[in-house]
Design an enzyme around this catalytic site. Structure first.
Site, short mmCIF file in Angstrom:
data_model
loop_
_atom_site.label_atom_id
_atom_site.label_comp_id
_atom_site.label_asym_id
_atom_site.label_seq_id
_atom_site.Cartn_x
_atom_site.Cartn_y
_atom_site.Cartn_z
N HIS A 159 0.83 -1.22 0.00
CA HIS A 159 0.00 0.00 0.00
C HIS A 159 0.87 1.26 0.00
CE1 HIS A 159 -3.31 -2.74 1.24
NE2 HIS A 159 -2.35 -3.29 1.97
N SER A 280 14.81 22.05 -15.70
CA SER A 280 13.64 22.87 -15.96
C SER A 280 14.12 24.24 -16.44
CB SER A 280 12.83 23.03 -14.68
OG SER A 280 12.06 24.21 -14.74
N LYS A 286 15.87 21.91 -10.49
CA LYS A 286 15.21 20.68 -10.92
C LYS A 286 16.12 19.72 -11.69
CE LYS A 286 10.94 20.27 -11.41
NZ LYS A 286 10.03 19.33 -10.78
N GLU A 293 9.82 8.58 -16.80
CA GLU A 293 8.49 9.15 -17.03
C GLU A 293 8.00 8.86 -18.44
OE1 GLU A 293 7.76 13.31 -15.23
OE2 GLU A 293 9.92 13.12 -15.40
#
Ligand code: ARG
Length: 462
Positions: A159, A280, A286, A293
């Protein structure tokens, strides 16, 4: 037949509508099958000669012509014509241009229907072999990393909540197992790909005494397809491939998702090399895990192709229907997507750096050894359900006082159960917890090393 004339133009009294010509043409994408189309044609010509339909001279002229055309295509010296609709008619027209009348004999006892089904199978067989090789490369990278991280402790989750301590090597080998099944599935799917439609002709077979076993052997197929109607019409092998591909992509998304989570500063379990990340344009701090992804995102198109192919095949009456022309782009894109994702991961995995301290700290924060305490109490004579209750109370005290179980004093622990002794602290350590799970398939470092060795015995060298 001049090079731009339709090979099937005989019974037509007017030219094809220009839009319809473009709408029905497939050459823009099926030219990717050129090499396999030529391979199939060469074998067909050789077989025609063996059964006496072509003379040896004719066969050699055709084979040489086709080989020259393959060279032209490789060099980019081939004009693909939309008027000639597809890869098959383009190559055949070029053959006639090159070697003259003899070229017109190649299509004896054959149809584009069995031709295209054969081409696609030859293409997919090769693609499956390449994908399996890519997959094995990724698996080897995972096994190497698992060996390096066999002792690294991290929290295991259910979980997405801290459950029990595990070793990072064990986690990596879980990924390895998923991919092992994917490779097995692809190899199994290959058996059903490797059956030859050629000789089924349009749908009913041919009035020439084709030696289909001979052609199958020349092309490395396991056998000729047993029913001509089925051979030209079904694309279940492509659908099955897309299903295997989808399962593989699904597994890659699970790996991707964990990498994305773990590279976040909230987890900080691993670091990906800079060369696999991007920054970024506005936020200087970043470092984005673009590769995982994107792999996660690309699953969408592969799942889509599976459904596209299923829908394309659904309700088609026997035998060949033009619908099947739509099978190629999804198949090609599935192959390309899969290979790109596997390559990206295989290149990246060796450079994954584990933040071992962060992982250990995270494992020590989540009461991950609660089960070990319960097991300890069972060994001291308590029933597991009662032990569960006792440990639950101890965890509550830990939560209230913001301490892990190992940080509670003996007195505090004994307050919950007098069976607890000072030998309890050995079971509350993370290392004790993972080492105790040393049966087959368990997370103990010793088992991870064994599993690494076993995996290496199964993996192909390269
Ligand atoms: N381009 C066609 C395809 O991809 C080749 C077979 C065409 N056969 C036909 N009877 N029109 O399926």
């Amino acid at each position: 037949m001049s090079s731009e004339q339709k090979p099937w133009g005989g019974r037509f009294s007017e030219a094809t509508d220009a839009f319809v010509e473009a709408f029905t043409a497939s050459v823009e994408f099926d030219r990717r099958l050129a090499r396999h189309d030529i391979q199939g044609s060469i074998a067909h010509a050789q077989m025609l000669q063996r059964i006496g339909v072509l003379t040896e001279k004719e066969m050699h002229a055709i084979v040489r012509g086709l080989e020259d055309i393959a060279g032209d295509i490789d060099r980019g010296d081939f004009h693909w014509s939309l008027q000639l609709e597809d890869v098959h008619m383009n190559i055949e027209a070029r053959l006639v241009d090159r070697i003259g009348e003899t070229g017109k004999k190649l299509h004896t006892g054959r149809s584009r229907n069995d031709q295209v089904a054969t081409d696609l199978r030859l293409y997919l067989r090769e693609a499956v072999d390449l994908i399996c090789r890519d997959l094995a490369r990724l698996q080897r990278a995972l096994v190497d990393l698992a060996e390096r991280e066999a002792d690294t402790i991290m929290p295991g989750f259910t979980h997405l909540q801290t459950a029990q301590p595990i070793t990072f090597g064990h986690h990596l080998l879980a990924w390895y197992e998923m991919l092992a099944r994917d490779r097995e599935r692809l190899q199994d799917c290959r058996k059903r790909i490797n059956v030859m439609p050629l000789g089924a002709a349009a749908l009913a077979g041919s009035s020439f005494p084709l030696d289909r076993h001979c052609t199958a052997q020349l092309l490395g197929f396991d056998r000729p397809a047993a029913n001509s109607l089925d051979a030209v019409s079904d694309r279940d092998f492509a659908i099955e491939f897309a299903a295997c591909a989808s399962l593989l992509m699904m597994h890659l998304t699970r790996i991707a998702e964990e990498l994305v989570l773990w590279t976040s500063s909230q987890f900080a379990f691993v670091e990906l090399p800079d060369k696999f990340c991007t920054g970024s344009s506005i936020m200087p701090q970043k470092k984005n895990p673009d590769v995982p992804e994107l792999v996660r995102g690309k699953a969408g198109r592969v799942f889509g192709h599976l459904f596209g192919l299923l829908t394309l095949m659904k309700s088609q009456p026997l035998a060949y229907n033009k619908d099947n022309q739509e099978d190629k782009e999804p198949v090609f894109d599935t192959v390309d997507t899969l290979r790109a994702c596997l390559r990206a991961f295989a290149d990246m995995v060796p450079h994954i750096r584990a933040n071992r301290d962060e992982m250990r700290l995270a494992a020590s924060r989540g009461y991950a050894t609660a089960t070990d305490l319960a097991d300890y109490l069972v060994r001291k004579g308590l029933a597991f359900r009662d032990a569960h209750e006792v440990v639950g109370k101890a965890v509550r005290l830990g939560v209230e006082t913001r301490r892990d179980l190992a940080a509670l004093s003996l007195g505090e622990l004994q307050h919950f159960c007098e069976l607890i002794d000072d030998d309890v602290f050995a079971v509350l350590t993370l290392d004790g917890s993972v080492s105790a799970r040393d049966h087959f398939g368990g997370t103990a470092p010793i088992r991870v090393r064994e599993a690494v060795a076993e995996a290496r015995r199964h993996l192909p060298a390269d």
